[in-house]
Design a protein around this motif. Structure first.
Motif, PDB file in Angstrom:
ATOM      1  N   TYR A   1      11.854   7.919  -9.242  1.00 43.84           N
ATOM      2  CA  TYR A   1      10.953   7.531  -8.156  1.00 43.84           C
ATOM      3  C   TYR A   1      11.738   6.928  -6.989  1.00 43.84           C
ATOM      4  CZ  TYR A   1       7.128   5.264  -5.663  1.00 43.84           C
ATOM      5  OH  TYR A   1       6.245   4.865  -4.689  1.00 43.84           O
ATOM      6  N   VAL A   2      12.658   6.030  -7.297  1.00 47.42           N
ATOM      7  CA  VAL A   2      13.465   5.392  -6.244  1.00 47.42           C
ATOM      8  C   VAL A   2      14.267   6.447  -5.481  1.00 47.42           C
ATOM      9  CG1 VAL A   2      15.392   3.810  -5.791  1.00 47.42           C
ATOM     10  CG2 VAL A   2      13.564   3.131  -7.359  1.00 47.42           C
ATOM     11  N   LYS A   3      14.857   7.386  -6.218  1.00 47.66           N
ATOM     12  CA  LYS A   3      15.619   8.463  -5.561  1.00 47.66           C
ATOM     13  C   LYS A   3      14.734   9.268  -4.619  1.00 47.66           C
ATOM     14  CE  LYS A   3      18.952   9.099  -9.340  1.00 47.66           C
ATOM     15  NZ  LYS A   3      19.238   9.894 -10.563  1.00 47.66           N
ATOM     16  N   SER A   4      13.515   9.592  -5.055  1.00 49.84           N
ATOM     17  CA  SER A   4      12.608  10.413  -4.222  1.00 49.84           C
ATOM     18  C   SER A   4      12.174   9.660  -2.965  1.00 49.84           C
ATOM     19  CB  SER A   4      11.389  10.856  -5.027  1.00 49.84           C
ATOM     20  OG  SER A   4      10.529   9.764  -5.295  1.00 49.84           O
ATOM     21  N   MET A   5      11.961   8.353  -3.095  1.00 45.20           N
ATOM     22  CA  MET A   5      11.538   7.565  -1.927  1.00 45.20           C
ATOM     23  C   MET A   5      12.699   7.369  -0.956  1.00 45.20           C
ATOM     24  SD  MET A   5       8.313   7.029  -2.301  1.00 45.20           S
ATOM     25  CE  MET A   5       7.608   5.546  -1.575  1.00 45.20           C
ATOM     26  N   LYS A   6      13.873   7.141  -1.487  1.00 47.74           N
ATOM     27  CA  LYS A   6      15.047   6.974  -0.620  1.00 47.74           C
ATOM     28  C   LYS A   6      15.314   8.272   0.145  1.00 47.74           C
ATOM     29  CE  LYS A   6      18.781   5.100   1.074  1.00 47.74           C
ATOM     30  NZ  LYS A   6      18.706   4.079   2.114  1.00 47.74           N
ATOM     31  N   GLU A   7      15.184   9.375  -0.533  1.00 53.84           N
ATOM     32  CA  GLU A   7      15.398  10.684   0.100  1.00 53.84           C
ATOM     33  C   GLU A   7      14.368  10.907   1.216  1.00 53.84           C
ATOM     34  OE1 GLU A   7      17.276  14.126   0.942  1.00 53.84           O
ATOM     35  OE2 GLU A   7      17.958  12.689  -0.574  1.00 53.84           O
ATOM     36  N   ALA A   8      13.126  10.488   0.968  1.00 54.79           N
ATOM     37  CA  ALA A   8      12.042  10.715   1.930  1.00 54.79           C
ATOM     38  C   ALA A   8      12.255   9.970   3.242  1.00 54.79           C
ATOM     39  CB  ALA A   8      10.711  10.297   1.309  1.00 54.79           C
ATOM     40  N   ILE A   9      12.894   8.809   3.191  1.00 48.88           N
ATOM     41  CA  ILE A   9      13.013   8.002   4.422  1.00 48.88           C
ATOM     42  C   ILE A   9      14.346   8.196   5.148  1.00 48.88           C
ATOM     43  CG2 ILE A   9      11.422   6.270   3.526  1.00 48.88           C
ATOM     44  CD1 ILE A   9      13.819   4.409   3.095  1.00 48.88           C
ATOM     45  N   LYS A  10      15.217   9.031   4.615  1.00 49.65           N
ATOM     46  CA  LYS A  10      16.519   9.230   5.263  1.00 49.65           C
ATOM     47  C   LYS A  10      16.354   9.739   6.688  1.00 49.65           C
ATOM     48  CE  LYS A  10      19.788  10.021   1.483  1.00 49.65           C
ATOM     49  NZ  LYS A  10      20.550  11.041   0.753  1.00 49.65           N
TER      50      LYS A  10
ATOM     51  N   GLY B   1       0.770  -1.247   0.000  1.00 50.13           N
ATOM     52  CA  GLY B   1       0.000   0.000   0.000  1.00 50.13           C
ATOM     53  C   GLY B   1       0.791   1.282   0.000  1.00 50.13           C
ATOM     54  N   ILE B   2       2.095   1.229   0.229  1.00 49.57           N
ATOM     55  CA  ILE B   2       2.894   2.457   0.292  1.00 49.57           C
ATOM     56  C   ILE B   2       3.228   2.916  -1.125  1.00 49.57           C
ATOM     57  CG2 ILE B   2       5.070   3.461   1.096  1.00 49.57           C
ATOM     58  CD1 ILE B   2       5.002   1.218   3.298  1.00 49.57           C
ATOM     59  N   SER B   3       2.984   4.199  -1.414  1.00 51.01           N
ATOM     60  CA  SER B   3       3.244   4.686  -2.771  1.00 51.01           C
ATOM     61  C   SER B   3       3.857   6.079  -2.816  1.00 51.01           C
ATOM     62  CB  SER B   3       1.953   4.675  -3.596  1.00 51.01           C
ATOM     63  OG  SER B   3       0.985   5.538  -3.024  1.00 51.01           O
ATOM     64  N   THR B   4       3.579   6.908  -1.811  1.00 53.15           N
ATOM     65  CA  THR B   4       4.065   8.298  -1.858  1.00 53.15           C
ATOM     66  C   THR B   4       5.235   8.500  -0.896  1.00 53.15           C
ATOM     67  OG1 THR B   4       2.625   9.086  -0.064  1.00 53.15           O
ATOM     68  CG2 THR B   4       1.694   9.053  -2.303  1.00 53.15           C
ATOM     69  N   PRO B   5       6.069   9.517  -1.175  1.00 55.83           N
ATOM     70  CA  PRO B   5       7.160   9.835  -0.231  1.00 55.83           C
ATOM     71  C   PRO B   5       6.641  10.125   1.170  1.00 55.83           C
ATOM     72  CG  PRO B   5       7.541  10.937  -2.328  1.00 55.83           C
ATOM     73  CD  PRO B   5       6.169  10.329  -2.410  1.00 55.83           C
ATOM     74  N   GLU B   6       5.450  10.745   1.258  1.00 55.22           N
ATOM     75  CA  GLU B   6       4.878  11.075   2.559  1.00 55.22           C
ATOM     76  C   GLU B   6       4.540   9.809   3.352  1.00 55.22           C
ATOM     77  OE1 GLU B   6       4.928  14.271  -0.069  1.00 55.22           O
ATOM     78  OE2 GLU B   6       3.756  12.424  -0.380  1.00 55.22           O
ATOM     79  N   GLN B   7       3.921   8.840   2.664  1.00 53.19           N
ATOM     80  CA  GLN B   7       3.612   7.568   3.323  1.00 53.19           C
ATOM     81  C   GLN B   7       4.887   6.848   3.747  1.00 53.19           C
ATOM     82  OE1 GLN B   7       1.286   5.816   0.153  1.00 53.19           O
ATOM     83  NE2 GLN B   7      -0.604   5.952   1.337  1.00 53.19           N
ATOM     84  N   ALA B   8       5.880   6.873   2.864  1.00 50.39           N
ATOM     85  CA  ALA B   8       7.155   6.201   3.169  1.00 50.39           C
ATOM     86  C   ALA B   8       7.812   6.834   4.391  1.00 50.39           C
ATOM     87  CB  ALA B   8       8.085   6.281   1.960  1.00 50.39           C
ATOM     88  N   LYS B   9       7.817   8.154   4.425  1.00 50.07           N
ATOM     89  CA  LYS B   9       8.415   8.878   5.557  1.00 50.07           C
ATOM     90  C   LYS B   9       7.693   8.535   6.856  1.00 50.07           C
ATOM     91  CE  LYS B   9       9.838  13.556   6.881  1.00 50.07           C
ATOM     92  NZ  LYS B   9       9.831  14.990   6.475  1.00 50.07           N
ATOM     93  N   ASP B  10       6.368   8.440   6.783  1.00 47.04           N
ATOM     94  CA  ASP B  10       5.566   8.125   7.961  1.00 47.04           C
ATOM     95  C   ASP B  10       5.872   6.717   8.464  1.00 47.04           C
ATOM     96  OD1 ASP B  10       3.572   8.882   9.848  1.00 47.04           O
ATOM     97  OD2 ASP B  10       2.157   7.573   8.821  1.00 47.04           O
ATOM     98  N   MET B  11       5.949   5.744   7.548  1.00 45.35           N
ATOM     99  CA  MET B  11       6.239   4.359   7.932  1.00 45.35           C
ATOM    100  C   MET B  11       7.655   4.212   8.488  1.00 45.35           C
ATOM    101  SD  MET B  11       3.570   2.456   7.515  1.00 45.35           S
ATOM    102  CE  MET B  11       2.619   3.873   8.098  1.00 45.35           C
ATOM    103  N   ALA B  12       8.580   5.012   7.934  1.00 41.78           N
ATOM    104  CA  ALA B  12       9.982   4.925   8.360  1.00 41.78           C
ATOM    105  C   ALA B  12      10.187   5.437   9.786  1.00 41.78           C
ATOM    106  CB  ALA B  12      10.875   5.698   7.390  1.00 41.78           C
ATOM    107  N   LYS B  13       9.192   6.124  10.345  1.00 38.60           N
ATOM    108  CA  LYS B  13       9.288   6.546  11.753  1.00 38.60           C
ATOM    109  C   LYS B  13       9.312   5.313  12.666  1.00 38.60           C
ATOM    110  CE  LYS B  13       6.553  10.756  11.064  1.00 38.60           C
ATOM    111  NZ  LYS B  13       5.192  11.324  11.284  1.00 38.60           N
TER     112      LYS B  13
END
Length: 256
Positions: free
Chosen positions: A247-256, A206-218
């Motif tokens: 896309y991969v770059k944006s998601m990786k950046e979001a969860i740093k 279900g994860i698709s956006t940088p915002e969701q990824a950042k939230d899950m990475a907490k």
């Protein structure tokens, strides 16, 4: 420390998924190498199957396209063997028990080892039946990656104690696919895991956006994304390398 666990040692891990052979294996090969260069920490490679029970429509359609393009398990092994020496991150298979059973579990895991596959995720083999595969995985040093779901409850600690590689935390009930919001208490699931094991936990489904990824990475040690990437491949086909890399770059950046 195994290669898979090492992927989590430098911060939060981003784990993209693609279906092998969609739209063809030449494109898959380019995409895996591009994702590796773009910051992927582990890459999940889906083996196309005619009855992928854990998948939503996006990956079901990708499986159909891949099978229609002539993709076979042997051809996937050949591709992985070519690219694994060039990949900095570990590669794992996402598949089902039927393709492994038909291929032969011993031969399948032996080929995983020889081609450079570090682990396998088999969502239709429950924890209680993992002995169907684990002896062969152990024989060839391939890690059998376990899943836990919001309904696992008291089983979470039992599964976590014996988990290998990383623990795949399913964020939502149902099949894979993009979701507008994730309501499961992921923190509670991971807290239960960490009370009995230090195994890395990665959240998917279900994860698709940088915002969701950042939230899950907490809460989690890693984030898994499949359908959103497969949708890009469906849209751009053989020309999807740039879109997937960005896309991969944006998601990786979001969860740093």
């Amino acid at each position: 420390m195994t290669k898979i666990k090492e992927a989590f040692k430098n911060g939060k891990a981003f784990i993209p998924f693609i279906t092998a052979g969609d739209p063809n294996l030449e494109t898959t090969e380019k995409l895996i190498l591009a994702m590796d260069k773009s910051g992927a920490d582990i890459i999940e490679i889906g083996i196309p199957f005619s009855d992928p029970v854990a998948e939503g429509v996006v990956i079901q359609q990708a499986d159909t396209r891949a099978l229609e393009s002539g993709t076979t398990t042997d051809k996937i092994f050949d591709m992985v063997k070519r690219i694994s020496p060039k990949c900095g991150c570990p590669l794992v298979f996402m598949t089902y028990i039927n393709p492994i059973y038909v291929y032969g579990a011993d031969k399948f895991m032996e080929n995983c080892k020889e081609s450079g596959i570090r682990g396998v995720i088999v969502p239709d083999v429950p924890f209680e039946e993992k002995q169907e595969l684990k002896p062969y995985c152990d024989k060839y040093g391939v890690e059998l990656i376990s899943l836990i779901a919001p309904t696992s409850h008291e089983r979470i600690k039992m599964i976590a104690k014996e988990a290998q590689g990383f623990l795949y935390c399913v964020s939502s009930m149902g099949v894979t696919g993009v979701r507008s919001e994730i309501t499961t208490n992921i923190g509670e699931m991971i807290e239960a895991v960490k009370s009995v094991s230090d195994i890395p936990c990665a959240v998917g489904f279900g994860i698709s956006t940088p915002e969701q990824a950042k939230d899950m990475a907490k809460y989690a040690d890693g984030v898994i994304v499949g359908s959103a990437i497969v949708k890009l491949v469906a849209k751009y086909g053989e020309n999807s390398e740039k879109a997937v890399s960005d896309y991969v770059k944006s998601m990786k950046e979001a969860i740093k």
